[in-house]
Write a protein that holds these residues in place. Sequence first.
Motif, PDB file in Angstrom:
ATOM      1  N   ALA A 280      97.161 -58.217  20.807  1.00 22.73           N
ATOM      2  CA  ALA A 280      98.142 -57.568  19.928  1.00 22.73           C
ATOM      3  C   ALA A 280      97.462 -57.047  18.665  1.00 22.73           C
ATOM      4  N   LYS A 281      96.525 -57.830  18.123  1.00 25.69           N
ATOM      5  CA  LYS A 281      95.802 -57.411  16.910  1.00 25.69           C
ATOM      6  C   LYS A 281      94.977 -56.154  17.186  1.00 25.69           C
ATOM      7  N   HIS A 282      94.284 -56.120  18.323  1.00 29.52           N
ATOM      8  CA  HIS A 282      93.494 -54.941  18.669  1.00 29.52           C
ATOM      9  C   HIS A 282      94.386 -53.732  18.943  1.00 29.52           C
ATOM     10  N   MET A 283      95.549 -53.967  19.538  1.00 29.33           N
ATOM     11  CA  MET A 283      96.462 -52.861  19.778  1.00 29.33           C
ATOM     12  C   MET A 283      96.945 -52.263  18.457  1.00 29.33           C
ATOM     13  N   GLU A 284      97.290 -53.120  17.494  1.00 30.54           N
ATOM     14  CA  GLU A 284      97.717 -52.623  16.181  1.00 30.54           C
ATOM     15  C   GLU A 284      96.606 -51.797  15.539  1.00 30.54           C
ATOM     16  N   SER A 285      95.374 -52.269  15.652  1.00 27.74           N
ATOM     17  CA  SER A 285      94.233 -51.534  15.099  1.00 27.74           C
ATOM     18  C   SER A 285      94.066 -50.195  15.815  1.00 27.74           C
ATOM     19  N   PHE A 286      94.225 -50.186  17.132  1.00 26.28           N
ATOM     20  CA  PHE A 286      94.120 -48.969  17.927  1.00 26.28           C
ATOM     21  C   PHE A 286      95.176 -47.949  17.498  1.00 26.28           C
ATOM     22  N   VAL A 287      96.417 -48.422  17.350  1.00 28.68           N
ATOM     23  CA  VAL A 287      97.530 -47.562  16.934  1.00 28.68           C
ATOM     24  C   VAL A 287      97.255 -46.968  15.557  1.00 28.68           C
ATOM     25  N   ASP A 288      96.739 -47.783  14.642  1.00 26.67           N
ATOM     26  CA  ASP A 288      96.420 -47.298  13.295  1.00 26.67           C
ATOM     27  C   ASP A 288      95.242 -46.326  13.308  1.00 26.67           C
ATOM     28  N   THR A 289      94.198 -46.666  14.037  1.00 30.09           N
ATOM     29  CA  THR A 289      92.998 -45.820  14.087  1.00 30.09           C
ATOM     30  C   THR A 289      93.296 -44.436  14.633  1.00 30.09           C
TER      31      THR A 289
ATOM     32  N   ILE B 280      98.822 -43.163  16.246  1.00 34.37           N
ATOM     33  CA  ILE B 280      99.887 -43.023  17.230  1.00 34.37           C
ATOM     34  C   ILE B 280     101.204 -43.334  16.522  1.00 34.37           C
ATOM     35  N   PRO B 281     102.135 -42.406  16.519  1.00 35.55           N
ATOM     36  CA  PRO B 281     103.390 -42.619  15.793  1.00 35.55           C
ATOM     37  C   PRO B 281     104.143 -43.858  16.285  1.00 35.55           C
ATOM     38  N   ARG B 282     104.661 -44.627  15.346  1.00 34.72           N
ATOM     39  CA  ARG B 282     105.409 -45.850  15.677  1.00 34.72           C
ATOM     40  C   ARG B 282     106.688 -45.548  16.446  1.00 34.72           C
ATOM     41  N   ARG B 283     107.176 -44.320  16.339  1.00 30.07           N
ATOM     42  CA  ARG B 283     108.411 -43.981  17.054  1.00 30.07           C
ATOM     43  C   ARG B 283     108.232 -44.085  18.568  1.00 30.07           C
ATOM     44  N   PHE B 284     106.972 -44.119  19.033  1.00 28.12           N
ATOM     45  CA  PHE B 284     106.699 -44.275  20.456  1.00 28.12           C
ATOM     46  C   PHE B 284     106.738 -45.736  20.898  1.00 28.12           C
ATOM     47  N   SER B 285     106.925 -46.646  19.950  1.00 28.54           N
ATOM     48  CA  SER B 285     107.037 -48.088  20.243  1.00 28.54           C
ATOM     49  C   SER B 285     105.914 -48.598  21.141  1.00 28.54           C
ATOM     50  N   PRO B 286     104.668 -48.488  20.690  1.00 28.59           N
ATOM     51  CA  PRO B 286     103.560 -48.956  21.525  1.00 28.59           C
ATOM     52  C   PRO B 286     103.684 -50.455  21.815  1.00 28.59           C
ATOM     53  N   THR B 287     103.487 -50.818  23.059  1.00 29.80           N
ATOM     54  CA  THR B 287     103.558 -52.221  23.473  1.00 29.80           C
ATOM     55  C   THR B 287     102.476 -52.504  24.498  1.00 29.80           C
TER      56      THR B 287
ATOM     57  N   ARG C 165      92.191 -37.596  19.618  1.00 26.21           N
ATOM     58  CA  ARG C 165      92.824 -37.905  18.344  1.00 26.21           C
ATOM     59  C   ARG C 165      94.227 -37.322  18.315  1.00 26.21           C
ATOM     60  N   TYR C 166      95.141 -38.065  17.722  1.00 24.98           N
ATOM     61  CA  TYR C 166      96.495 -37.576  17.485  1.00 24.98           C
ATOM     62  C   TYR C 166      96.583 -37.114  16.053  1.00 24.98           C
ATOM     63  N   PRO C 167      97.453 -36.218  15.694  1.00 27.10           N
ATOM     64  CA  PRO C 167      98.269 -35.464  16.640  1.00 27.10           C
ATOM     65  C   PRO C 167      97.434 -34.406  17.335  1.00 27.10           C
ATOM     66  N   LEU C 168      97.800 -34.089  18.545  1.00 25.44           N
ATOM     67  CA  LEU C 168      97.118 -33.026  19.264  1.00 25.44           C
ATOM     68  C   LEU C 168      97.473 -31.700  18.604  1.00 25.44           C
ATOM     69  N   SER C 169      96.499 -30.827  18.518  1.00 22.29           N
ATOM     70  CA  SER C 169      96.751 -29.528  17.884  1.00 22.29           C
ATOM     71  C   SER C 169      97.654 -28.687  18.779  1.00 22.29           C
ATOM     72  N   PRO C 170      98.378 -27.737  18.180  1.00 24.07           N
ATOM     73  CA  PRO C 170      99.216 -26.836  18.988  1.00 24.07           C
ATOM     74  C   PRO C 170      98.407 -26.109  20.066  1.00 24.07           C
ATOM     75  N   PHE C 171      97.147 -25.782  19.758  1.00 26.34           N
ATOM     76  CA  PHE C 171      96.293 -25.120  20.742  1.00 26.34           C
ATOM     77  C   PHE C 171      96.050 -26.023  21.948  1.00 26.34           C
ATOM     78  N   LYS C 172      95.710 -27.298  21.709  1.00 24.36           N
ATOM     79  CA  LYS C 172      95.470 -28.234  22.816  1.00 24.36           C
ATOM     80  C   LYS C 172      96.742 -28.434  23.637  1.00 24.36           C
TER      81      LYS C 172
END
Length: 78
Positions: free
Chosen positions: A8-17, A20-27, A55-62
């Motif tokens: 869980a700690k590594h996932m939180e770090s991954f989400v922050d790094t 990834i928007p929290r609205r996606f509710s990563p679990t 990297r997020y957010p993905l650009s409109p071009f990508k």
Amino acid sequence: MICSVLTAKHMESFVDTYKIPRRFSPTLPGSDESAECTPDQIVLYTLVFSSCGVRYPLSPFKIALLRHFGVHFSQPHP
């Protein structure tokens, strides 16, 4: 069967790094669950991010390229 080694700690770090928007509710899946895409969620493999520089957010071009070719962002390879 491949099991997740992410804590869980590594996932939180991954989400922050990778911002990834929290609205996606990563679990994380439970130790007895498999990671499967459903209409409500997708599966992300952390190795893709670290090895390919995604990297997020993905650009409109990508996003336009992915939509044009009908592929998921994890499918293209350098």
